[in-house]
Motif scaffolding. Structure first.
Motif, PDB file in Angstrom:
ATOM      1  N   LEU A  23      -6.528   5.245   4.873  1.00 15.33           N
ATOM      2  CA  LEU A  23      -7.984   5.345   4.870  1.00 15.33           C
ATOM      3  C   LEU A  23      -8.349   6.743   4.393  1.00 15.33           C
ATOM      4  CD1 LEU A  23     -10.903   4.481   5.838  1.00 15.33           C
ATOM      5  CD2 LEU A  23     -10.319   5.627   7.967  1.00 15.33           C
ATOM      6  N   LEU A  24      -9.133   6.805   3.342  1.00 17.62           N
ATOM      7  CA  LEU A  24      -9.673   8.074   2.859  1.00 17.62           C
ATOM      8  C   LEU A  24     -11.187   7.954   2.882  1.00 17.62           C
ATOM      9  CD1 LEU A  24      -7.264   8.741  -0.124  1.00 17.62           C
ATOM     10  CD2 LEU A  24      -7.267   9.867   2.105  1.00 17.62           C
ATOM     11  N   ASP A  25     -11.818   8.560   3.856  1.00 15.67           N
ATOM     12  CA  ASP A  25     -13.266   8.519   4.039  1.00 15.67           C
ATOM     13  C   ASP A  25     -13.820   9.894   3.663  1.00 15.67           C
ATOM     14  OD1 ASP A  25     -15.889   8.388   4.892  1.00 15.67           O
ATOM     15  OD2 ASP A  25     -15.401   8.092   7.016  1.00 15.67           O
ATOM     16  N   LEU A  26     -14.212  10.039   2.407  1.00 14.64           N
ATOM     17  CA  LEU A  26     -14.684  11.349   1.940  1.00 14.64           C
ATOM     18  C   LEU A  26     -16.034  11.714   2.547  1.00 14.64           C
ATOM     19  CD1 LEU A  26     -13.547  11.223  -1.776  1.00 14.64           C
ATOM     20  CD2 LEU A  26     -12.443  12.315   0.178  1.00 14.64           C
ATOM     21  N   ASP A  27     -16.912  10.718   2.756  1.00 13.19           N
ATOM     22  CA  ASP A  27     -18.211  11.011   3.374  1.00 13.19           C
ATOM     23  C   ASP A  27     -18.030  11.536   4.799  1.00 13.19           C
ATOM     24  OD1 ASP A  27     -19.595  10.246   1.097  1.00 13.19           O
ATOM     25  OD2 ASP A  27     -19.845   8.170   1.782  1.00 13.19           O
ATOM     26  N   GLY A  28     -17.085  10.947   5.524  1.00  6.45           N
ATOM     27  CA  GLY A  28     -16.809  11.379   6.892  1.00  6.45           C
ATOM     28  C   GLY A  28     -15.782  12.497   6.976  1.00  6.45           C
ATOM     29  N   GLY A  29     -15.154  12.823   5.845  1.00  7.71           N
ATOM     30  CA  GLY A  29     -14.187  13.904   5.801  1.00  7.71           C
ATOM     31  C   GLY A  29     -12.893  13.624   6.544  1.00  7.71           C
ATOM     32  N   ARG A  30     -12.460  12.358   6.566  1.00 10.75           N
ATOM     33  CA  ARG A  30     -11.253  12.061   7.325  1.00 10.75           C
ATOM     34  C   ARG A  30     -10.241  11.246   6.536  1.00 10.75           C
ATOM     35  NH1 ARG A  30     -11.348   7.180  10.962  1.00 10.75           N
ATOM     36  NH2 ARG A  30     -12.879   5.834  10.011  1.00 10.75           N
ATOM     37  N   ALA A  31      -9.006  11.359   6.967  1.00 10.50           N
ATOM     38  CA  ALA A  31      -7.886  10.613   6.385  1.00 10.50           C
ATOM     39  C   ALA A  31      -7.056  10.040   7.524  1.00 10.50           C
ATOM     40  CB  ALA A  31      -7.023  11.532   5.531  1.00 10.50           C
ATOM     41  N   GLU A  32      -6.546   8.836   7.313  1.00  7.96           N
ATOM     42  CA  GLU A  32      -5.635   8.215   8.269  1.00  7.96           C
ATOM     43  C   GLU A  32      -4.570   7.462   7.503  1.00  7.96           C
ATOM     44  OE1 GLU A  32      -6.888   5.930  11.766  1.00  7.96           O
ATOM     45  OE2 GLU A  32      -8.937   6.558  11.291  1.00  7.96           O
ATOM     46  N   ASN A  33      -3.338   7.621   7.926  1.00  7.54           N
ATOM     47  CA  ASN A  33      -2.238   6.807   7.447  1.00  7.54           C
ATOM     48  C   ASN A  33      -1.725   6.033   8.643  1.00  7.54           C
ATOM     49  OD1 ASN A  33      -2.367   7.795   4.857  1.00  7.54           O
ATOM     50  ND2 ASN A  33      -0.710   9.253   5.121  1.00  7.54           N
ATOM     51  N   VAL A  34      -1.746   4.703   8.544  1.00  7.80           N
ATOM     52  CA  VAL A  34      -1.307   3.851   9.643  1.00  7.80           C
ATOM     53  C   VAL A  34      -0.132   3.011   9.163  1.00  7.80           C
ATOM     54  CG1 VAL A  34      -1.957   2.046  11.281  1.00  7.80           C
ATOM     55  CG2 VAL A  34      -3.662   3.732  10.544  1.00  7.80           C
ATOM     56  N   SER A  35       0.952   3.072   9.910  1.00 11.56           N
ATOM     57  CA  SER A  35       2.129   2.250   9.625  1.00 11.56           C
ATOM     58  C   SER A  35       2.380   1.366  10.836  1.00 11.56           C
ATOM     59  CB  SER A  35       3.347   3.127   9.348  1.00 11.56           C
ATOM     60  OG  SER A  35       4.471   2.328   9.078  1.00 11.56           O
ATOM     61  N   ASN A  36       2.317   0.060  10.644  1.00 14.97           N
ATOM     62  CA  ASN A  36       2.649  -0.889  11.694  1.00 14.97           C
ATOM     63  C   ASN A  36       4.090  -1.312  11.488  1.00 14.97           C
ATOM     64  OD1 ASN A  36       0.037  -1.144  13.055  1.00 14.97           O
ATOM     65  ND2 ASN A  36      -0.630  -1.920  11.083  1.00 14.97           N
ATOM     66  N   PHE A  37       4.860  -1.338  12.564  1.00 14.10           N
ATOM     67  CA  PHE A  37       6.284  -1.600  12.457  1.00 14.10           C
ATOM     68  C   PHE A  37       6.760  -2.428  13.639  1.00 14.10           C
ATOM     69  CE2 PHE A  37       5.702   2.303  14.831  1.00 14.10           C
ATOM     70  CZ  PHE A  37       6.542   2.138  15.922  1.00 14.10           C
ATOM     71  N   THR A  38       7.983  -2.912  13.531  1.00 16.29           N
ATOM     72  CA  THR A  38       8.680  -3.574  14.623  1.00 16.29           C
ATOM     73  C   THR A  38       9.985  -2.822  14.830  1.00 16.29           C
ATOM     74  OG1 THR A  38       7.717  -5.709  14.050  1.00 16.29           O
ATOM     75  CG2 THR A  38       9.676  -5.748  15.444  1.00 16.29           C
ATOM     76  N   ALA A  39      10.252  -2.394  16.062  1.00  8.32           N
ATOM     77  CA  ALA A  39      11.496  -1.711  16.400  1.00  8.32           C
ATOM     78  C   ALA A  39      12.112  -2.401  17.607  1.00  8.32           C
ATOM     79  CB  ALA A  39      11.239  -0.234  16.703  1.00  8.32           C
ATOM     80  N   PHE A  40      13.343  -2.799  17.474  1.00 12.27           N
ATOM     81  CA  PHE A  40      14.035  -3.523  18.537  1.00 12.27           C
ATOM     82  C   PHE A  40      13.248  -4.741  18.992  1.00 12.27           C
ATOM     83  CE2 PHE A  40      15.481   0.882  18.819  1.00 12.27           C
ATOM     84  CZ  PHE A  40      16.853   0.713  18.730  1.00 12.27           C
ATOM     85  N   GLY A  41      12.560  -5.391  18.044  1.00 19.10           N
ATOM     86  CA  GLY A  41      11.800  -6.601  18.339  1.00 19.10           C
ATOM     87  C   GLY A  41      10.442  -6.370  18.966  1.00 19.10           C
ATOM     88  N   ILE A  42      10.016  -5.121  19.117  1.00 21.28           N
ATOM     89  CA  ILE A  42       8.724  -4.799  19.737  1.00 21.28           C
ATOM     90  C   ILE A  42       7.822  -4.167  18.685  1.00 21.28           C
ATOM     91  CG2 ILE A  42       7.560  -3.455  21.530  1.00 21.28           C
ATOM     92  CD1 ILE A  42      10.258  -3.483  23.054  1.00 21.28           C
ATOM     93  N   ASP A  43       6.599  -4.688  18.557  1.00 22.55           N
ATOM     94  CA  ASP A  43       5.641  -4.165  17.588  1.00 22.55           C
ATOM     95  C   ASP A  43       5.100  -2.810  18.036  1.00 22.55           C
ATOM     96  OD1 ASP A  43       5.970  -6.450  16.102  1.00 22.55           O
ATOM     97  OD2 ASP A  43       4.108  -7.387  16.773  1.00 22.55           O
ATOM     98  N   GLY A  44       4.824  -1.967  17.041  1.00 25.10           N
ATOM     99  CA  GLY A  44       4.259  -0.659  17.322  1.00 25.10           C
ATOM    100  C   GLY A  44       3.493  -0.146  16.125  1.00 25.10           C
ATOM    101  N   SER A  45       2.923   1.045  16.271  1.00 24.30           N
ATOM    102  CA  SER A  45       2.195   1.650  15.154  1.00 24.30           C
ATOM    103  C   SER A  45       2.330   3.165  15.219  1.00 24.30           C
ATOM    104  CB  SER A  45       0.718   1.253  15.174  1.00 24.30           C
ATOM    105  OG  SER A  45       0.075   1.790  16.310  1.00 24.30           O
ATOM    106  N   LEU A  46       2.247   3.762  14.043  1.00 19.62           N
ATOM    107  CA  LEU A  46       2.205   5.207  13.895  1.00 19.62           C
ATOM    108  C   LEU A  46       0.951   5.521  13.104  1.00 19.62           C
ATOM    109  CD1 LEU A  46       3.514   8.022  14.147  1.00 19.62           C
ATOM    110  CD2 LEU A  46       4.639   7.560  11.951  1.00 19.62           C
ATOM    111  N   ASN A  47       0.051   6.294  13.689  1.00 21.42           N
ATOM    112  CA  ASN A  47      -1.222   6.633  13.066  1.00 21.42           C
ATOM    113  C   ASN A  47      -1.277   8.150  12.899  1.00 21.42           C
ATOM    114  OD1 ASN A  47      -3.834   6.924  12.226  1.00 21.42           O
ATOM    115  ND2 ASN A  47      -4.748   5.778  13.893  1.00 21.42           N
ATOM    116  N   ILE A  48      -1.310   8.604  11.634  1.00 23.26           N
ATOM    117  CA  ILE A  48      -1.380  10.029  11.344  1.00 23.26           C
ATOM    118  C   ILE A  48      -2.794  10.325  10.865  1.00 23.26           C
ATOM    119  CG2 ILE A  48      -0.359  11.935  10.061  1.00 23.26           C
ATOM    120  CD1 ILE A  48       2.083  10.098   9.605  1.00 23.26           C
TER     121      ILE A  48
END
Length: 130
Positions: A23-48
């Protein structure tokens, strides 16, 4: 996968990327990188998360360049929810869009040499675009 190449042999068949969104929101001045993953059979996410701003054109190519500084990340996996500030590292970079068509496909390049082919999506439940 979203893992560094030296970790890929260690994470093979243990961690699988489900999807990545930027997500690149120039009007709001923000950036987000979201990675959804599965590790050891359990869903998770990493949001930078961080800030984003349009940079002055550096040449006459017409490419759009956006400066990004990441400020924190949140890892959410199983019962773990970890929020880590990145002020001690201050990771920065830029992404440059060099081609975009009417359907929303774009080609971009990052400051570390990465090439991205992405498509714009609009989520009807929010104002997020990636």
């Amino acid at each position: 996968a979203c893992w560094p190449s030296y970790l890929q042999p260690l994470t093979k068949n243990i961690v699988r990327t489900r999807n990545n969104t930027q997500l690149l929101d120039l009007d709001g001045g923000r950036a987000e990188n979201v990675s959804n993953f599965t590790a050891f059979g359990i869903d998770g996410s990493l949001n930078i998360m961080g800030s984003a701003e349009l940079m002055e054109p550096h040449n006459s190519s017409g490419a759009t360049r956006i400066f990004v500084e990441f400020k924190e990340f949140v890892l959410d996996w199983a019962a773990l929810k970890l929020r880590v500030p990145l002020s001690w590292v201050r990771p920065t970079g830029w992404v440059e869009t060099t081609y975009i068509d009417d359907a929303g496909w774009r080609v971009g390049r990052g400051d570390k040499g990465s090439i991205f082919v992405t498509s714009r999506i609009l989520n009807k439940d929010s104002a997020r675009e990636s």
